[in-house]
Design a protein around this motif. Structure first.
Motif, short mmCIF file in Angstrom:
data_model
loop_
_atom_site.label_atom_id
_atom_site.label_comp_id
_atom_site.label_asym_id
_atom_site.label_seq_id
_atom_site.Cartn_x
_atom_site.Cartn_y
_atom_site.Cartn_z
N MET A 186 44.26 48.22 28.20
CA MET A 186 43.81 47.42 29.33
C MET A 186 44.42 47.99 30.60
O MET A 186 45.62 48.23 30.66
N THR A 187 43.58 48.19 31.58
CA THR A 187 44.05 48.56 32.91
C THR A 187 43.48 47.54 33.89
O THR A 187 42.56 46.78 33.55
N VAL A 188 44.04 47.53 35.09
CA VAL A 188 43.50 46.66 36.13
C VAL A 188 43.18 47.51 37.35
O VAL A 188 43.79 48.55 37.58
N ARG A 189 42.20 47.05 38.09
CA ARG A 189 41.82 47.66 39.35
C ARG A 189 41.52 46.55 40.34
O ARG A 189 41.31 45.40 39.93
N MET A 190 41.50 46.89 41.61
CA MET A 190 41.12 45.89 42.60
C MET A 190 39.67 45.48 42.35
O MET A 190 38.83 46.31 41.99
N MET A 191 39.39 44.21 42.54
CA MET A 191 38.05 43.69 42.33
C MET A 191 37.12 44.20 43.44
O MET A 191 37.50 44.23 44.61
N ALA A 192 35.93 44.60 43.07
CA ALA A 192 34.92 45.05 44.03
C ALA A 192 34.36 43.85 44.78
O ALA A 192 34.29 42.74 44.23
N PRO A 193 33.95 44.04 46.03
CA PRO A 193 33.41 42.91 46.80
C PRO A 193 32.26 42.17 46.12
O PRO A 193 32.19 40.95 46.18
N VAL A 194 31.38 42.88 45.43
CA VAL A 194 30.26 42.22 44.75
C VAL A 194 30.77 41.35 43.60
O VAL A 194 30.24 40.27 43.33
N GLU A 195 31.84 41.78 42.92
CA GLU A 195 32.43 40.98 41.85
C GLU A 195 33.15 39.76 42.41
O GLU A 195 33.18 38.70 41.79
N TYR A 196 33.71 39.93 43.60
CA TYR A 196 34.48 38.86 44.24
C TYR A 196 33.64 37.61 44.48
O TYR A 196 34.09 36.49 44.22
N ALA A 197 32.42 37.78 44.95
CA ALA A 197 31.55 36.63 45.24
C ALA A 197 31.29 35.80 43.98
O ALA A 197 31.38 34.57 44.00
N ASP A 198 30.98 36.47 42.87
CA ASP A 198 30.75 35.76 41.62
C ASP A 198 32.03 35.07 41.14
O ASP A 198 32.01 33.93 40.68
N TRP A 199 33.15 35.77 41.24
CA TRP A 199 34.43 35.21 40.82
C TRP A 199 34.80 33.98 41.63
O TRP A 199 35.29 33.00 41.07
N GLN A 200 34.55 34.01 42.92
CA GLN A 200 34.89 32.85 43.76
C GLN A 200 34.19 31.59 43.28
O GLN A 200 34.80 30.53 43.20
N ARG A 201 32.92 31.70 42.95
CA ARG A 201 32.19 30.53 42.46
C ARG A 201 32.73 30.09 41.09
O ARG A 201 32.99 28.91 40.87
N ASP A 202 32.94 31.06 40.20
CA ASP A 202 33.45 30.74 38.85
C ASP A 202 34.82 30.08 38.91
O ASP A 202 35.06 29.07 38.26
N ILE A 203 35.72 30.66 39.69
CA ILE A 203 37.09 30.13 39.74
C ILE A 203 37.11 28.75 40.41
O ILE A 203 37.86 27.87 40.00
N ALA A 204 36.27 28.56 41.41
CA ALA A 204 36.22 27.25 42.08
C ALA A 204 35.74 26.17 41.12
O ALA A 204 36.29 25.07 41.09
N GLU A 205 34.71 26.47 40.35
CA GLU A 205 34.20 25.50 39.39
C GLU A 205 35.25 25.16 38.33
O GLU A 205 35.45 24.00 38.00
N ALA A 206 35.93 26.18 37.81
CA ALA A 206 36.95 25.94 36.79
C ALA A 206 38.14 25.17 37.36
O ALA A 206 38.63 24.22 36.74
N TYR A 207 38.59 25.55 38.55
CA TYR A 207 39.73 24.88 39.17
C TYR A 207 39.38 23.43 39.51
O TYR A 207 40.18 22.52 39.27
N ALA A 208 38.20 23.22 40.03
CA ALA A 208 37.77 21.86 40.35
C ALA A 208 37.76 21.00 39.09
O ALA A 208 38.23 19.85 39.10
N GLU A 209 37.24 21.52 38.00
CA GLU A 209 37.19 20.77 36.74
C GLU A 209 38.59 20.44 36.25
O GLU A 209 38.85 19.33 35.77
N GLU A 210 39.52 21.39 36.37
CA GLU A 210 40.91 21.13 35.97
C GLU A 210 41.52 20.01 36.81
O GLU A 210 42.22 19.14 36.29
N GLN A 211 41.27 20.04 38.12
CA GLN A 211 41.82 19.02 39.01
C GLN A 211 41.22 17.65 38.72
O GLN A 211 41.93 16.64 38.73
N VAL A 212 39.93 17.61 38.44
CA VAL A 212 39.26 16.34 38.11
C VAL A 212 39.80 15.81 36.78
O VAL A 212 40.16 14.63 36.68
N THR A 213 39.88 16.67 35.77
CA THR A 213 40.37 16.27 34.46
C THR A 213 41.81 15.76 34.53
O THR A 213 42.17 14.80 33.86
N ALA A 214 42.62 16.40 35.39
CA ALA A 214 44.01 15.99 35.54
C ALA A 214 44.16 14.72 36.37
O ALA A 214 45.25 14.17 36.49
N GLY A 215 43.04 14.23 36.93
CA GLY A 215 43.08 13.00 37.72
C GLY A 215 43.59 13.20 39.13
O GLY A 215 43.93 12.23 39.81
#
Length: 155
Positions: free
Chosen positions: A1-30
């Motif tokens: 496994m290696t890591v690289r900086m995320m490409a701008p096109v990947e960033y847009a998709d990630w922002q939506r995905d991470i926001a949805e997951a984080y929001a769900e965690e916050q809602v579930t945690a009350g």
């Protein structure tokens, strides 16, 4: 496994995905109401990453397997959000769903830790929600220790 900086096109998709997951965690945690939770998560992320992948002192990474296939994402702030000296903060670590359970999470975490070391930071801290037993197990087995703990009881 290696890591690289995320490409701008990947960033847009990630922002939506991470926001949805984080929001769900916050809602579930009350902590947040469901209505407006994704918008709130998007706003918080935008404030933390005002220049996207080019935000100074932030590592927005893509994990890549030996075949060159993107298999995970990670976000690390090299400066702790509460000012702890010489401590970076892991905001997000995830492996693509279809590749989970194969050791890639551990490999991604190790690659992220190496990036933090290379940046000259001596420790890495994170938060994990209590119901996320898979993540808790990963971090525990990788040597992370509980430093604070929040608890709640519904009355």
């Amino acid at each position: 496994m290696t890591v690289r900086m995320m490409a701008p096109v990947e960033y847009a998709d990630w922002q939506r995905d991470i926001a949805e997951a984080y929001a769900e965690e916050q809602v579930t945690a009350g902590r947040w109401p469901r209505e407006g939770a994704v918008r709130r998560a998007l706003e918080e992320n935008a404030a933390a990453l005002p220049q996207g992948v080019d935000t100074p002192r932030m590592l927005v990474l893509r994990g890549v397997d030996a075949a060159g296939e993107p298999v995970g994402r990670a976000w690390v702030g090299l400066d702790h959000p509460r000012g702890a000296p010489d401590v970076a903060f892991l905001y997000d670590l995830e492996v693509v769903e279809e590749r989970r359970g194969s050791g890639l999470g551990r490999a991604l975490l190790a690659a992220v830790e190496e990036e933090v070391r290379q940046a000259g930071v001596g420790a890495l801290e994170l938060n994990v929600f209590g119901p996320n037993v898979v993540a808790i197990s990963l971090y525990d087995s990788a040597g992370y220790e509980v430093t604070t703990q929040q608890m709640r009881k519904s009355l």
